[in-house]
Design a protein around this motif. Structure first.
Motif, short mmCIF file in Angstrom:
data_model
loop_
_atom_site.label_atom_id
_atom_site.label_comp_id
_atom_site.label_asym_id
_atom_site.label_seq_id
_atom_site.Cartn_x
_atom_site.Cartn_y
_atom_site.Cartn_z
N UNK A 230 -58.79 15.87 51.30
CA UNK A 230 -57.43 16.14 50.84
C UNK A 230 -57.30 17.56 50.29
N UNK A 231 -58.32 18.02 49.61
CA UNK A 231 -58.30 19.38 49.09
C UNK A 231 -58.26 20.38 50.24
N UNK A 232 -59.06 20.16 51.27
CA UNK A 232 -59.06 21.06 52.43
C UNK A 232 -57.71 21.04 53.14
N UNK A 233 -57.14 19.84 53.28
CA UNK A 233 -55.84 19.71 53.94
C UNK A 233 -54.75 20.45 53.16
N UNK A 234 -54.78 20.32 51.84
CA UNK A 234 -53.77 20.99 51.03
C UNK A 234 -53.91 22.51 51.09
N UNK A 235 -55.15 23.00 51.04
CA UNK A 235 -55.36 24.45 51.10
C UNK A 235 -54.99 24.99 52.48
N UNK A 236 -55.09 24.15 53.50
CA UNK A 236 -54.78 24.60 54.86
C UNK A 236 -53.28 24.63 55.12
N UNK A 237 -52.56 23.55 54.78
CA UNK A 237 -51.16 23.45 55.20
C UNK A 237 -50.18 23.34 54.04
N UNK A 238 -50.68 23.21 52.80
CA UNK A 238 -49.79 22.96 51.67
C UNK A 238 -48.72 24.02 51.45
N UNK A 239 -49.01 25.26 51.84
CA UNK A 239 -48.01 26.32 51.66
C UNK A 239 -46.92 26.26 52.73
N UNK A 240 -47.17 25.53 53.81
CA UNK A 240 -46.19 25.39 54.90
C UNK A 240 -45.53 24.03 54.89
N UNK A 241 -46.35 22.99 54.73
CA UNK A 241 -45.85 21.61 54.73
C UNK A 241 -46.49 20.89 53.57
#
Length: 304
Positions: A230-241
């Motif tokens: 979840x941390x990797x997912x947030x750092x990857x796309x959290x600024x866009x989605x």
């Protein structure tokens, strides 16, 4: 996209001859308008530079278009119907459109693509996002020749690795790879015939794909995804989605994820949330999901 010189050069050109680029944009170059760009030693590397961008309702906000306007570089909208055979080479970066063989053949040295991954790993439009989502420790940049009507499959002229900084975001990694890619592109253009002569085909092993990120990718699955994922997912796309989940039957967007060590009085806050959950159960007649309690505590501290 980018390209090169007023006449075809059947005998090749020496490193001292300036090139003409079409639809290209070079960083770390100096020079005035009309697309003329010189190296730090004063030698002229790019004699003519023109830019082509995809049409969009917010075209004036595109970084390439803004840069071109500021530096008085000619701009064309895709599809560009003008002849390109007065240029030496084309350069494509995050272009998103397939190119025909007829177009590629107009350039004596073809069309190059700067791709932010270690091809053949992460072919496709979203390599930086997938690099972080999958926890890759090594990223990189590849400069390759474009093949007609296909994405990210052409022979490689230059490839360099770049370690992924701990807990970096896609935006931060993108800046690092853009700077490395700009340096690599200048290096390739300085001795383009030699790089083309020594190009190599991509490996048939290790091929992975990086499709576009959609809202469907942002849904959290508490039963299957680990905290690290979840941390990797947030750092990857959290600024866009923004990541999202269900809370008592309603969609909740997760504004940020934080380490529990950074939350003051974490145990006290957890006790308050559990107490609130017991009250909600009494009021609504349904138990509070323990995973939801943990998620709100771990991912975003309450302000109250």
């Amino acid at each position: 996209m980018g390209c090169g010189s007023a006449s075809r050069r059947p005998g090749g050109f020496s490193s001292s001859e300036p090139m003409r680029l079409h639809n290209g944009l070079c960083r770390n170059c100096t020079g005035a308008g009309s697309g003329r760009r010189s190296l730090d030693d004063g030698k002229l590397l790019i004699e003519q530079l023109e830019v082509v961008t995809l049409p969009t309702t917010k075209s004036d906000k595109l970084p390439v278009r803004k840069y071109a306007k500021l530096n008085q570089i000619s701009i064309h909208n895709w599809p560009c119907l003008t002849e390109c055979n007065q240029f030496d080479v084309g350069i494509v970066v995050s272009f998103g459109a397939l190119l025909s063989d007829a177009l590629i053949q107009q350039f004596p040295y073809g069309i190059l693509n700067l791709h932010p991954s270690l091809l053949p790993r992460w072919r496709g439009p979203a390599p930086i996002f997938h690099t972080l989502i999958h926890g890759d420790r090594m990223a990189g940049v590849t400069i390759m020749q474009i093949r007609p009507k296909r994405f990210d499959v052409g022979p490689i002229l230059m490839q360099q690795e770049c370690p992924v900084p701990p807990r970096c975001t896609s935006g931060e990694l993108g800046v690092i790879l853009a700077e490395k890619g700009a340096e690599m592109l200048l290096s390739v253009l300085k001795s383009l015939p030699e790089h083309i002569e020594n190009k190599w085909e991509q490996s048939k092993d290790g091929i992975t794909f990086a499709p576009k990120i959609t809202v469907a990718d942002s849904w959290v699955n508490w039963e299957e995804q680990t905290v690290e994922e979840l941390d990797r997912l947030n750092r990857a796309i959290g600024s866009r989605v923004l990541l999202r989940t269900l809370w008592m039957g309603k969609t909740v967007k997760l504004m940020d994820l934080v380490d529990v060590e950074e939350i003051p009085d974490f145990q006290g806050r957890l006790f308050q949330i559990v107490q609130w959950g017991q009250g909600a159960e009494a009021e609504h007649g349904s138990p509070l999901c323990p995973l939801s309690v943990e998620a709100q505590t771990v991912l975003q501290p309450f302000s109250k």
